[in-house]
Design a protein around this motif. Structure first.
Motif, PDB file in Angstrom:
ATOM      1  N   TYR A  32       1.083  -1.040   0.055  1.00  0.00           N
ATOM      2  CA  TYR A  32      -0.250   0.112  -0.246  1.00  0.00           C
ATOM      3  C   TYR A  32       1.571   0.992   0.525  1.00  0.00           C
ATOM      4  N   TYR A  33       0.895   2.365  -0.685  1.00  0.00           N
ATOM      5  CA  TYR A  33       1.255   3.068  -0.892  1.00  0.00           C
ATOM      6  C   TYR A  33       0.348   4.670  -1.188  1.00  0.00           C
ATOM      7  N   ILE A 102      -4.514  -0.475   6.185  1.00  0.00           N
ATOM      8  CA  ILE A 102      -3.432  -1.696   6.556  1.00  0.00           C
ATOM      9  C   ILE A 102      -4.069  -2.591   7.776  1.00  0.00           C
ATOM     10  N   GLU A 103      -5.331  -2.429   7.506  1.00  0.00           N
ATOM     11  CA  GLU A 103      -6.320  -3.072   8.441  1.00  0.00           C
ATOM     12  C   GLU A 103      -6.713  -3.895   7.569  1.00  0.00           C
ATOM     13  N   LEU A 104      -6.851  -4.545   6.354  1.00  0.00           N
ATOM     14  CA  LEU A 104      -7.779  -4.827   5.888  1.00  0.00           C
ATOM     15  C   LEU A 104      -7.456  -6.367   5.419  1.00  0.00           C
ATOM     16  N   LYS A 105      -6.447  -6.448   5.488  1.00  0.00           N
ATOM     17  CA  LYS A 105      -5.826  -7.961   5.178  1.00  0.00           C
ATOM     18  C   LYS A 105      -5.385  -8.666   6.007  1.00  0.00           C
ATOM     19  N   GLU A 106      -5.923 -10.091   5.801  1.00  0.00           N
ATOM     20  CA  GLU A 106      -5.106 -11.306   7.333  1.00  0.00           C
ATOM     21  C   GLU A 106      -3.541 -10.855   6.928  1.00  0.00           C
ATOM     22  N   CYS A 178       3.919   1.246  11.579  1.00  0.00           N
ATOM     23  CA  CYS A 178       2.729   0.254  10.927  1.00  0.00           C
ATOM     24  C   CYS A 178       2.998   0.887   9.158  1.00  0.00           C
ATOM     25  N   ILE A 179       4.329   1.888   8.868  1.00  0.00           N
ATOM     26  CA  ILE A 179       4.682   2.264   8.044  1.00  0.00           C
ATOM     27  C   ILE A 179       6.447   1.668   7.570  1.00  0.00           C
ATOM     28  N   ALA A 180       7.230   0.932   7.023  1.00  0.00           N
ATOM     29  CA  ALA A 180       7.545  -0.201   6.688  1.00  0.00           C
ATOM     30  C   ALA A 180       8.445   0.981   5.568  1.00  0.00           C
ATOM     31  N   VAL A 181       8.743   1.633   5.407  1.00  0.00           N
ATOM     32  CA  VAL A 181       8.982   2.859   4.694  1.00  0.00           C
ATOM     33  C   VAL A 181       7.928   3.917   4.912  1.00  0.00           C
TER      34      VAL A 181
END
Length: 260
Positions: A32-33, A102-106, A178-181
């Motif tokens: 996700y961008y 961010i909460e949408l996927k398993e 929760c943001i990787a980059v």
């Protein structure tokens, strides 16, 4: 849309019918961008199209230009039925949706964003919206600055869901966890390198879009007024710059270990 967009749109259409991109689109991971307006996002969006391909991306250029007439699905529609847009066939989501996806996927999508210095960003946004037919067209600077107070001067806060009216490093850090980059537009080359390293991509900025236009001039006093309205965003940006440099230093150490 201009000629460059049109040519790319035709290319995307061919790819939807015939094309297939890198193996990254076949992985079990989602990406996700989180696009913050006027922060280099359009140029990066083109690079992401080249990497993931039209079939695995929402929105691709056909969605963006033909179906949405040059924009993303509005937040309220996306929030109502996100699976309609970010489903199993899509590996990359792009949009102005804050941290909600961010909460949408398993398994959480690996999230990334790019920040720009808030004063530079808000001036760019004002210029963009000052073109003929847009919301600031013909308005004096004083009214425009007042109109920017609510959203444009707190765009980073809005994007990460920061609701305090003062700067709290611990809260900002929790938002960034929760943001990787978190990239920095002023270090765009290094940001691309960081994204490639963290996500094992092959991004290349071959198409540069939305060159800044100067439709307004601002006095030093007006710039100070805008900067004062952006104070929390600026503090968050400075925090992100330090985080970004720490990430870069760790990667450089991994790539070029000391011989000692």
């Amino acid at each position: 849309m201009d000629l460059i967009d049109l040519k790319y749109l035709i290319k995307q259409h061919k790819e939807i019918v015939f094309g297939k991109k890198y193996d990254i689109a076949e992985t079990e991971e989602w990406f996700y961008y989180m696009h913050i307006p006027k922060s280099g996002g359009t140029s990066l969006r083109y690079a992401l199209y080249d990497q993931f391909g039209a079939k695995a991306t929402y929105p691709n250029l056909i969605d963006y230009y033909w179906k949405q007439k040059g924009g993303y699905i509005p937040k309220h529609l996306f929030y109502k039925d996100p699976w309609k847009y970010f489903n199993k066939s899509k590996k990359l989501l792009i949009g102005h949706y804050g941290l909600f996806p961010i909460e949408l996927k398993e398994h959480r999508p690996r999230t990334f964003t790019i920040l720009r210095h808030p004063l530079s960003r808000v001036i760019s946004a004002i210029n963009y919206h000052s073109a003929k037919g847009r919301r600031f067209y013909g308005m004096p600077n004083e009214e425009v600055i007042d109109a920017c107070r609510r959203i444009e001067c707190s765009r980073i806060q809005e994007s990460i869901g920061y609701e305090l009216d003062y700067f709290c490093p611990k809260t900002v850090e929790s938002k960034f966890e929760c943001i990787a980059v978190v990239g920095i537009l002023e270090y765009l080359g290094e940001t691309i390198s960081l994204l490639n390293y963290e996500f094992d991509l092959k991004l290349s900025l071959s198409t540069h879009r939305n060159k800044s236009r100067k439709l307004r001039s601002f006095s030093e006093q007006e710039k100070v007024a805008l900067e004062e309205l952006c104070q929390i965003d600026i503090a968050i940006y400075d925090f992100a710059c330090n985080r970004f440099k720490d990430q870069l230093s760790k990667i450089n150490a991994a790539q070029f270990p000391s011989e000692i």
